[in-house]
Scaffold this motif. Structure first.
Motif, PDB file in Angstrom:
ATOM      1  N   SER A   1     -19.418   0.794   6.865  1.00  0.00           N
ATOM      2  CA  SER A   1     -19.989   0.235   5.743  1.00  0.00           C
ATOM      3  C   SER A   1     -20.836  -0.830   5.794  1.00  0.00           C
ATOM      4  O   SER A   1     -22.175  -0.791   5.670  1.00  0.00           O
ATOM      5  CB  SER A   1     -18.834  -0.178   4.771  1.00  0.00           C
ATOM      6  OG  SER A   1     -19.261  -0.894   3.906  1.00  0.00           O
ATOM      7  N   GLU A   2     -20.323  -1.510   7.144  1.00  0.00           N
ATOM      8  CA  GLU A   2     -21.387  -2.706   7.458  1.00  0.00           C
ATOM      9  C   GLU A   2     -22.622  -2.440   8.014  1.00  0.00           C
ATOM     10  O   GLU A   2     -23.817  -2.627   7.813  1.00  0.00           O
ATOM     11  CB  GLU A   2     -20.475  -3.461   8.463  1.00  0.00           C
ATOM     12  CG  GLU A   2     -19.543  -4.510   7.563  1.00  0.00           C
ATOM     13  CD  GLU A   2     -20.335  -5.368   6.967  1.00  0.00           C
ATOM     14  OE1 GLU A   2     -21.273  -6.102   7.056  1.00  0.00           O
ATOM     15  OE2 GLU A   2     -19.608  -5.514   5.642  1.00  0.00           O
TER      16      GLU A   2
ATOM     17  N   GLU B   1     -11.803   1.637  -2.353  1.00  0.00           N
ATOM     18  CA  GLU B   1     -12.290   0.567  -3.247  1.00  0.00           C
ATOM     19  C   GLU B   1     -13.417  -0.185  -2.729  1.00  0.00           C
ATOM     20  O   GLU B   1     -14.296  -0.522  -3.620  1.00  0.00           O
ATOM     21  CB  GLU B   1     -11.064  -0.312  -3.614  1.00  0.00           C
ATOM     22  CG  GLU B   1     -10.090   0.391  -4.290  1.00  0.00           C
ATOM     23  CD  GLU B   1      -8.560  -0.550  -4.288  1.00  0.00           C
ATOM     24  OE1 GLU B   1      -8.677  -1.632  -3.745  1.00  0.00           O
ATOM     25  OE2 GLU B   1      -7.823   0.186  -4.811  1.00  0.00           O
ATOM     26  N   ALA B   2     -13.530  -0.548  -1.537  1.00  0.00           N
ATOM     27  CA  ALA B   2     -14.462  -1.370  -1.107  1.00  0.00           C
ATOM     28  C   ALA B   2     -15.937  -0.599  -1.022  1.00  0.00           C
ATOM     29  O   ALA B   2     -16.764  -0.894  -1.364  1.00  0.00           O
ATOM     30  CB  ALA B   2     -14.232  -1.745   0.515  1.00  0.00           C
ATOM     31  N   TRP B   3     -15.943   0.803  -0.937  1.00  0.00           N
ATOM     32  CA  TRP B   3     -17.006   1.849  -1.015  1.00  0.00           C
ATOM     33  C   TRP B   3     -17.440   1.828  -2.272  1.00  0.00           C
ATOM     34  O   TRP B   3     -18.724   2.026  -2.351  1.00  0.00           O
ATOM     35  CB  TRP B   3     -16.668   2.870  -0.169  1.00  0.00           C
ATOM     36  CG  TRP B   3     -16.811   2.861   1.260  1.00  0.00           C
ATOM     37  CD1 TRP B   3     -16.404   1.932   2.132  1.00  0.00           C
ATOM     38  CD2 TRP B   3     -17.366   3.958   1.994  1.00  0.00           C
ATOM     39  NE1 TRP B   3     -16.704   2.055   3.282  1.00  0.00           N
ATOM     40  CE2 TRP B   3     -17.281   3.358   3.495  1.00  0.00           C
ATOM     41  CE3 TRP B   3     -18.067   5.077   2.023  1.00  0.00           C
ATOM     42  CZ2 TRP B   3     -17.754   3.922   4.519  1.00  0.00           C
ATOM     43  CZ3 TRP B   3     -18.316   5.851   3.126  1.00  0.00           C
ATOM     44  CH2 TRP B   3     -18.206   5.119   4.400  1.00  0.00           C
ATOM     45  N   GLN B   4     -16.570   1.881  -3.095  1.00  0.00           N
ATOM     46  CA  GLN B   4     -16.986   1.880  -4.640  1.00  0.00           C
ATOM     47  C   GLN B   4     -17.836   0.755  -5.024  1.00  0.00           C
ATOM     48  O   GLN B   4     -18.621   0.745  -6.046  1.00  0.00           O
ATOM     49  CB  GLN B   4     -15.786   2.251  -5.533  1.00  0.00           C
ATOM     50  CG  GLN B   4     -15.170   3.528  -5.356  1.00  0.00           C
ATOM     51  CD  GLN B   4     -14.133   4.016  -6.072  1.00  0.00           C
ATOM     52  OE1 GLN B   4     -13.231   3.115  -6.380  1.00  0.00           O
ATOM     53  NE2 GLN B   4     -13.889   5.367  -6.478  1.00  0.00           N
ATOM     54  N   ARG B   5     -17.493  -0.405  -4.762  1.00  0.00           N
ATOM     55  CA  ARG B   5     -17.906  -1.672  -5.050  1.00  0.00           C
ATOM     56  C   ARG B   5     -19.391  -2.021  -4.420  1.00  0.00           C
ATOM     57  O   ARG B   5     -20.227  -2.272  -4.997  1.00  0.00           O
ATOM     58  CB  ARG B   5     -17.212  -2.894  -4.537  1.00  0.00           C
ATOM     59  CG  ARG B   5     -15.998  -3.314  -5.324  1.00  0.00           C
ATOM     60  CD  ARG B   5     -15.374  -4.726  -5.051  1.00  0.00           C
ATOM     61  NE  ARG B   5     -14.951  -4.669  -3.517  1.00  0.00           N
ATOM     62  CZ  ARG B   5     -13.847  -4.264  -3.175  1.00  0.00           C
ATOM     63  NH1 ARG B   5     -13.013  -3.899  -3.985  1.00  0.00           N
ATOM     64  NH2 ARG B   5     -13.348  -4.496  -1.664  1.00  0.00           N
ATOM     65  N   ASP B   6     -19.537  -1.096  -3.012  1.00  0.00           N
ATOM     66  CA  ASP B   6     -20.655  -1.101  -2.300  1.00  0.00           C
ATOM     67  C   ASP B   6     -21.486  -0.065  -2.747  1.00  0.00           C
ATOM     68  O   ASP B   6     -22.646   0.306  -2.343  1.00  0.00           O
ATOM     69  CB  ASP B   6     -20.659  -1.031  -0.809  1.00  0.00           C
ATOM     70  CG  ASP B   6     -19.874  -2.300  -0.467  1.00  0.00           C
ATOM     71  OD1 ASP B   6     -20.055  -3.489  -1.061  1.00  0.00           O
ATOM     72  OD2 ASP B   6     -19.256  -2.377   0.490  1.00  0.00           O
ATOM     73  N   ASP B   7     -21.154   0.882  -3.598  1.00  0.00           N
ATOM     74  CA  ASP B   7     -21.818   2.040  -4.141  1.00  0.00           C
ATOM     75  C   ASP B   7     -22.288   2.851  -2.978  1.00  0.00           C
ATOM     76  O   ASP B   7     -23.352   3.295  -2.940  1.00  0.00           O
ATOM     77  CB  ASP B   7     -23.121   1.621  -5.012  1.00  0.00           C
ATOM     78  CG  ASP B   7     -23.576   2.734  -6.005  1.00  0.00           C
ATOM     79  OD1 ASP B   7     -22.698   3.546  -6.160  1.00  0.00           O
ATOM     80  OD2 ASP B   7     -24.579   2.602  -6.527  1.00  0.00           O
ATOM     81  N   LEU B   8     -21.455   3.149  -2.023  1.00  0.00           N
ATOM     82  CA  LEU B   8     -21.717   4.150  -0.894  1.00  0.00           C
ATOM     83  C   LEU B   8     -21.054   5.608  -1.245  1.00  0.00           C
ATOM     84  O   LEU B   8     -19.860   5.485  -1.685  1.00  0.00           O
ATOM     85  CB  LEU B   8     -21.030   3.515   0.405  1.00  0.00           C
ATOM     86  CG  LEU B   8     -21.714   2.391   1.061  1.00  0.00           C
ATOM     87  CD1 LEU B   8     -20.806   1.827   2.109  1.00  0.00           C
ATOM     88  CD2 LEU B   8     -22.975   2.847   1.689  1.00  0.00           C
ATOM     89  N   ALA B   9     -21.790   6.383  -0.767  1.00  0.00           N
ATOM     90  CA  ALA B   9     -21.253   7.838  -0.741  1.00  0.00           C
ATOM     91  C   ALA B   9     -20.702   8.319   0.376  1.00  0.00           C
ATOM     92  O   ALA B   9     -21.132   7.898   1.593  1.00  0.00           O
ATOM     93  CB  ALA B   9     -22.565   8.678  -1.284  1.00  0.00           C
TER      94      ALA B   9
END
Length: 195
Positions: free
Chosen positions: A137-138, A168-176
């Motif tokens: 993610s980073e 949950e973190a990826w959904q906040r960051d809008d990552l697929a």
């Protein structure tokens, strides 16, 4: 197209994703759109699907990845790299209980050239899901990628289940997240990719 809010295209309301709306149509056709309730159209574009400008590839190197699975993983990564436009920026991470960047912000050709470095890593240890997806993610944020492709089984080697927290973190960051495996994909990874 870049948009601040919803746009009506051919009678359908389209919501922006990260401030942009992808318009899909036959080649060389024009598309117009307008804001809902607005009288003036403001979109006119050639209907070609935009390509993603950056992507992060994560290759699992845990002990669960046998020589056969690693060879299939290599082939899958090469197949994906062969389909990417030459201007796509690729970042490659290996992952087990640690992650190791094998190349950041590379062209697809440069990423293919980095694959022998991945092959040199001996499959060992367990996959630390929380650490792996936090690092991916980073890196995605750093290089401006909206998608991460995970190559492996995604079976957590630790007692805690980090998939829910990572999701949950990826959904906040809008990552697929996309998962590719030559073996069974763990239920947690399958659920995270779906969500």
């Amino acid at each position: 197209i870049h948009a601040q809010g919803d746009v009506v295209v051919d009678g359908l309301v389209m919501e922006p994703h990260n401030g942009a709306i992808a318009l899909h149509a036959a080649s060389n056709s024009a598309i117009s759109g307008r804001q809902p309730g607005g009288a003036m159209g403001y979109v006119l574009a050639v209907g070609q699907r935009p390509s993603e400008s950056a992507v992060v590839l994560v290759a699992e190197t845990s002990a669960r990845m046998t020589l056969e699975r690693r060879a299939q993983q290599h082939e899958s990564i090469e197949a994906l790299l062969a389909t990417l436009p030459s201007d796509t920026r690729v970042s490659l991470l290996s992952a087990d209980w640690l992650t190791k960047p094998l190349g950041v912000d590379l062209s697809p050709a440069e990423a293919r050239a980095a694959l022998p470095r991945l092959d040199e890593i001996i499959s060992a240890g367990s996959l630390d899901v929380g650490h792996t997806f936090a690092e991916a993610s980073e890196l995605a944020k750093k290089v401006g990628a909206q998608s991460v492709v995970f190559f492996g089984e995604g079976q957590s080697g630790f007692r805690y289940d980090a998939f829910q927290t990572s999701t949950e973190a990826w959904q906040r960051d809008d990552l697929a997240l996309f998962a590719v495996s030559s073996g069974a994909i763990s239920p947690g990874l399958r659920r995270m990719a779906a969500e």
